[in-house]
Write a protein that holds these residues in place. Structure first.
Motif, PDB file in Angstrom:
ATOM      1  N   LEU A  29     -80.190 -77.319  37.944  1.00  9.06           N
ATOM      2  CA  LEU A  29     -81.453 -76.723  38.376  1.00  9.06           C
ATOM      3  C   LEU A  29     -81.185 -75.245  38.635  1.00  9.06           C
ATOM      4  CD1 LEU A  29     -82.523 -79.510  40.895  1.00  9.06           C
ATOM      5  CD2 LEU A  29     -83.484 -79.133  38.624  1.00  9.06           C
ATOM      6  N   ASP A  30     -82.221 -74.449  38.698  1.00  6.87           N
ATOM      7  CA  ASP A  30     -82.043 -73.013  38.928  1.00  6.87           C
ATOM      8  C   ASP A  30     -81.711 -72.692  40.379  1.00  6.87           C
ATOM      9  OD1 ASP A  30     -82.495 -72.444  36.289  1.00  6.87           O
ATOM     10  OD2 ASP A  30     -84.641 -72.107  36.571  1.00  6.87           O
ATOM     11  N   HIS A  31     -81.749 -73.698  41.232  1.00  5.35           N
ATOM     12  CA  HIS A  31     -81.519 -73.473  42.655  1.00  5.35           C
ATOM     13  C   HIS A  31     -80.824 -74.694  43.255  1.00  5.35           C
ATOM     14  CE1 HIS A  31     -85.305 -75.609  42.112  1.00  5.35           C
ATOM     15  NE2 HIS A  31     -85.062 -76.180  43.260  1.00  5.35           N
ATOM     16  N   ARG A  32     -80.355 -74.533  44.453  1.00  4.81           N
ATOM     17  CA  ARG A  32     -79.738 -75.641  45.167  1.00  4.81           C
ATOM     18  C   ARG A  32     -80.819 -76.624  45.601  1.00  4.81           C
ATOM     19  NH1 ARG A  32     -76.423 -71.266  48.707  1.00  4.81           N
ATOM     20  NH2 ARG A  32     -74.884 -70.803  47.132  1.00  4.81           N
ATOM     21  N   THR A  33     -80.480 -77.894  45.597  1.00  2.00           N
ATOM     22  CA  THR A  33     -81.407 -78.912  46.060  1.00  2.00           C
ATOM     23  C   THR A  33     -81.210 -79.094  47.560  1.00  2.00           C
ATOM     24  OG1 THR A  33     -81.275 -80.039  43.927  1.00  2.00           O
ATOM     25  CG2 THR A  33     -82.102 -81.329  45.790  1.00  2.00           C
ATOM     26  N   PRO A  34     -82.213 -78.741  48.380  1.00  2.00           N
ATOM     27  CA  PRO A  34     -82.044 -78.866  49.828  1.00  2.00           C
ATOM     28  C   PRO A  34     -81.989 -80.334  50.257  1.00  2.00           C
ATOM     29  CG  PRO A  34     -84.230 -77.995  49.300  1.00  2.00           C
ATOM     30  CD  PRO A  34     -83.510 -78.190  48.008  1.00  2.00           C
ATOM     31  N   ILE A  35     -80.990 -80.670  51.061  1.00  2.00           N
ATOM     32  CA  ILE A  35     -80.841 -82.019  51.612  1.00  2.00           C
ATOM     33  C   ILE A  35     -80.314 -81.851  53.030  1.00  2.00           C
ATOM     34  CG2 ILE A  35     -79.686 -84.253  51.422  1.00  2.00           C
ATOM     35  CD1 ILE A  35     -79.453 -83.633  48.375  1.00  2.00           C
ATOM     36  N   GLY A  36     -81.215 -81.918  53.994  1.00  2.00           N
ATOM     37  CA  GLY A  36     -80.809 -81.740  55.381  1.00  2.00           C
ATOM     38  C   GLY A  36     -79.913 -82.869  55.864  1.00  2.00           C
ATOM     39  N   GLY A  37     -78.914 -82.524  56.649  1.00  2.00           N
ATOM     40  CA  GLY A  37     -78.024 -83.525  57.224  1.00  2.00           C
ATOM     41  C   GLY A  37     -77.164 -84.242  56.210  1.00  2.00           C
ATOM     42  N   LEU A  38     -76.826 -83.573  55.094  1.00  2.00           N
ATOM     43  CA  LEU A  38     -76.015 -84.203  54.062  1.00  2.00           C
ATOM     44  C   LEU A  38     -74.641 -84.562  54.631  1.00  2.00           C
ATOM     45  CD1 LEU A  38     -75.864 -83.165  50.364  1.00  2.00           C
ATOM     46  CD2 LEU A  38     -73.802 -83.811  51.549  1.00  2.00           C
ATOM     47  N   VAL A 179     -71.207 -79.591  44.094  1.00  3.30           N
ATOM     48  CA  VAL A 179     -70.820 -78.993  45.371  1.00  3.30           C
ATOM     49  C   VAL A 179     -71.873 -79.419  46.385  1.00  3.30           C
ATOM     50  CG1 VAL A 179     -70.437 -76.871  46.669  1.00  3.30           C
ATOM     51  CG2 VAL A 179     -69.713 -77.003  44.270  1.00  3.30           C
ATOM     52  N   ALA A 180     -71.406 -80.059  47.463  1.00  2.00           N
ATOM     53  CA  ALA A 180     -72.304 -80.516  48.514  1.00  2.00           C
ATOM     54  C   ALA A 180     -71.951 -79.823  49.819  1.00  2.00           C
ATOM     55  CB  ALA A 180     -72.201 -82.032  48.681  1.00  2.00           C
ATOM     56  N   THR A 181     -72.971 -79.303  50.497  1.00  2.00           N
ATOM     57  CA  THR A 181     -72.790 -78.745  51.832  1.00  2.00           C
ATOM     58  C   THR A 181     -73.622 -79.585  52.799  1.00  2.00           C
ATOM     59  OG1 THR A 181     -74.671 -77.224  51.889  1.00  2.00           O
ATOM     60  CG2 THR A 181     -72.649 -76.425  50.803  1.00  2.00           C
ATOM     61  N   SER A 182     -73.567 -79.248  54.052  1.00  2.00           N
ATOM     62  CA  SER A 182     -74.341 -79.985  55.048  1.00  2.00           C
ATOM     63  C   SER A 182     -75.842 -79.806  54.851  1.00  2.00           C
ATOM     64  CB  SER A 182     -73.948 -79.547  56.457  1.00  2.00           C
ATOM     65  OG  SER A 182     -74.112 -78.148  56.602  1.00  2.00           O
ATOM     66  N   SER A 183     -76.256 -78.885  53.976  1.00  2.00           N
ATOM     67  CA  SER A 183     -77.689 -78.633  53.791  1.00  2.00           C
ATOM     68  C   SER A 183     -78.193 -78.710  52.355  1.00  2.00           C
ATOM     69  CB  SER A 183     -78.047 -77.247  54.343  1.00  2.00           C
ATOM     70  OG  SER A 183     -77.378 -76.239  53.606  1.00  2.00           O
ATOM     71  N   ASP A 184     -77.301 -78.833  51.361  1.00  2.00           N
ATOM     72  CA  ASP A 184     -77.800 -78.849  49.995  1.00  2.00           C
ATOM     73  C   ASP A 184     -76.783 -79.377  48.987  1.00  2.00           C
ATOM     74  OD1 ASP A 184     -76.096 -76.548  49.317  1.00  2.00           O
ATOM     75  OD2 ASP A 184     -77.552 -75.376  50.436  1.00  2.00           O
ATOM     76  N   LEU A 185     -77.277 -79.596  47.768  1.00  2.00           N
ATOM     77  CA  LEU A 185     -76.476 -80.088  46.646  1.00  2.00           C
ATOM     78  C   LEU A 185     -76.677 -79.146  45.472  1.00  2.00           C
ATOM     79  CD1 LEU A 185     -74.841 -82.418  45.242  1.00  2.00           C
ATOM     80  CD2 LEU A 185     -77.067 -83.404  44.645  1.00  2.00           C
ATOM     81  N   THR A 186     -75.568 -78.732  44.841  1.00  2.00           N
ATOM     82  CA  THR A 186     -75.614 -77.885  43.651  1.00  2.00           C
ATOM     83  C   THR A 186     -74.845 -78.596  42.546  1.00  2.00           C
ATOM     84  OG1 THR A 186     -75.657 -75.920  45.053  1.00  2.00           O
ATOM     85  CG2 THR A 186     -75.135 -75.590  42.732  1.00  2.00           C
ATOM     86  N   LEU A 187     -75.445 -78.657  41.346  1.00  2.53           N
ATOM     87  CA  LEU A 187     -74.843 -79.372  40.223  1.00  2.53           C
ATOM     88  C   LEU A 187     -74.765 -78.491  38.987  1.00  2.53           C
ATOM     89  CD1 LEU A 187     -76.892 -82.702  40.480  1.00  2.53           C
ATOM     90  CD2 LEU A 187     -74.529 -82.347  41.232  1.00  2.53           C
ATOM     91  N   TRP A 188     -73.694 -78.688  38.209  1.00  2.00           N
ATOM     92  CA  TRP A 188     -73.544 -78.120  36.876  1.00  2.00           C
ATOM     93  C   TRP A 188     -73.219 -79.278  35.940  1.00  2.00           C
ATOM     94  CZ3 TRP A 188     -71.634 -75.999  41.288  1.00  2.00           C
ATOM     95  CH2 TRP A 188     -71.930 -74.657  41.562  1.00  2.00           C
ATOM     96  N   THR A 189     -73.632 -79.157  34.684  1.00  2.00           N
ATOM     97  CA  THR A 189     -73.359 -80.195  33.700  1.00  2.00           C
ATOM     98  C   THR A 189     -72.922 -79.564  32.389  1.00  2.00           C
ATOM     99  OG1 THR A 189     -74.248 -82.210  32.674  1.00  2.00           O
ATOM    100  CG2 THR A 189     -75.733 -80.321  32.822  1.00  2.00           C
TER     101      THR A 189
END
Length: 197
Positions: A29-38, A179-189
């Motif tokens: 995606l063009d941006h990080r996917t926000p996921i609170g409390g990951l 890459v997962a942080t406590s607030s978001d998920l970023t993916l490359w394929t």
């Protein structure tokens, strides 16, 4: 006291700005996917199309994403409290959902565990912290030696300066980087593995 070599390496990482991952890697995606409390993530394979799937465990439940399209495939806002976090299992796993229901998925993140740091065709992923506690994710095609300036054989693809890094690594297929942080998920394929002749 750090050595002169360690100081040079630290300066090299600090000087490297965040840059796009090289070909053939593409952001999902063009941006990080926000996921609170990951809390953590894990990989599975879609039984119908063979795509890598990313399972996300958070304080708000479980989610399953297609790692090729970024589409949310399944969501469980109220998982069984006995299996809602991976620390309930000796394998650090949570039960799958949606198309992988009934299949346990190993989760890497706050409770431990890890993702693949290499691919079968030679890509390497490292997490470095020259300005701890802010982690940087470095993708390399040189076996992780990070020689020369960034953008040649290694790339600083993610800087976790606003949230705590939970996990970073490749899917078992080697076709997805997460890459997962406590607030978001970023993916490359990428479409396929590439072995040099």
């Amino acid at each position: 006291m750090i050595t002169e070599y360690q100081q040079r390496l630290r300066e090299r990482y600090i000087a490297a700005t965040v840059m796009p991952a090289p070909e053939p890697w593409q952001p999902v995606l063009d941006h990080r996917t926000p996921i609170g409390g990951l809390l953590g993530i894990g990989f599975a394979v879609h039984p119908d199309n063979g795509h890598d799937l990313v399972m996300v465990v958070s304080s708000a439940g479980h989610g399953l994403f297609d790692a090729v399209t970024g589409e949310k495939v399944a969501r469980d806002r109220d998982p069984d409290p006995d299996t809602s976090t991976p620390d309930a299992s000796p394998e650090l796993s949570c039960p799958g959902l949606g198309p992988i229901e009934g299949t346990p998925v190993r989760i890497a993140g706050l409770f431990g565990g890890g993702l693949h740091s290499t691919t079968p065709d030679g890509w390497t992923l490292d997490v470095v912290s020259p300005e701890w506690p802010h982690d940087r994710v470095v993708l390399s095609a040189d076996g992780g030696s990070h020689e020369g300036p960034a953008g040649g054989t290694w790339w600083h693809v993610f800087h976790s300066e606003y949230s705590e890094l939970r996990a970073a690594g490749f899917s078992p297929s080697g076709l997805t980087l997460a890459v997962a942080t406590s607030s978001d998920l970023t993916l490359w394929t990428r479409p396929e593995l590439h072995f040099d002749d």
